[in-house]
Design a protein around this motif. Sequence first.
Motif, PDB file in Angstrom:
ATOM      1  N   THR A   5       0.833  -1.207   0.000  1.00 47.98           N
ATOM      2  CA  THR A   5       0.000   0.000   0.000  1.00 47.98           C
ATOM      3  C   THR A   5       0.866   1.254   0.000  1.00 47.98           C
ATOM      4  O   THR A   5       1.572   1.511   0.972  1.00 47.98           O
TER       5      THR A   5
ATOM      6  N   TYR B 198       1.837   5.107   0.508  1.00 48.98           N
ATOM      7  CA  TYR B 198       1.451   6.038   1.558  1.00 48.98           C
ATOM      8  C   TYR B 198       1.005   5.311   2.831  1.00 48.98           C
ATOM      9  O   TYR B 198      -0.024   5.612   3.426  1.00 48.98           O
ATOM     10  N   SER B 199       1.806   4.332   3.236  1.00 53.84           N
ATOM     11  CA  SER B 199       1.618   3.695   4.534  1.00 53.84           C
ATOM     12  C   SER B 199       2.983   3.298   5.083  1.00 53.84           C
ATOM     13  O   SER B 199       3.925   3.070   4.327  1.00 53.84           O
TER      14      SER B 199
ATOM     15  N   PHE C 297      -7.822   2.091   6.115  1.00 53.95           N
ATOM     16  CA  PHE C 297      -6.920   2.314   4.983  1.00 53.95           C
ATOM     17  C   PHE C 297      -7.660   2.986   3.822  1.00 53.95           C
ATOM     18  O   PHE C 297      -7.145   3.929   3.213  1.00 53.95           O
TER      19      PHE C 297
ATOM     20  N   VAL D 160      -5.820   6.708   3.636  1.00 56.66           N
ATOM     21  CA  VAL D 160      -4.639   6.785   2.773  1.00 56.66           C
ATOM     22  C   VAL D 160      -4.899   7.869   1.725  1.00 56.66           C
ATOM     23  O   VAL D 160      -5.771   7.730   0.879  1.00 56.66           O
TER      24      VAL D 160
END
Length: 217
Positions: A157, A159-160, A195, A199
Amino acid sequence: MANKQTKKAAAGRRAKIEAARNAERARQARNRTFIIIGSALALAALVIGVAFLIAEAENGDGEGGTVSATGEPGAIEGARTWEDLSRNHVETDIDYAMTPPAGGDHAAAWLNCDVYEDEVPEENAVHSLEHGAVWVTYNDSASDADVEALTERVSSTPYSLMSPLADQESPIVLTAWGNQLPLDTADDPRVDEFFETFVQGEQTPEPGAACTGGVSE
């Protein structure tokens, strides 16, 4: 002749009296209008003031935040939310009001979005939250299976980021800017909801800003 002049003078006086009465009625009407407008403005100010006080009381701050119900962004069941978080760049360590921090002043460099095996500088991680990242943290109470599942999720994922955090109360915590969700297990369906919502979500102060090219630990 004198009688005509007397009548004319009387008519003039009546006209002046009537004009004065009309002017007084107009003045009174204006005063009533001003009073009505003033009362309406005062009532509106009172309503706004009460609404502001109620909002301030409901927002909450510090460790607890505001516990939300399901619904719009920031309203996932059991999530805590904080508003009006400061966003200054600082060069010193910060004693954040919540663990892990969900926003506030932070380092000038953001933390690269990645999976970390050791605890990371909070000030850099908060900068990543400002860019729209979701930060997954866990303590020793989290099972190996949960850590593995979350590692796979973060690795796939953008941006995590993920790191251990021994001091947090819950086994697993998901954090976005101004939003945080404590969890017991990684198979909780709210993981997906968090999420999907956060996100690069609407809460992001700087959407589109990088989550790479910063610092790594």
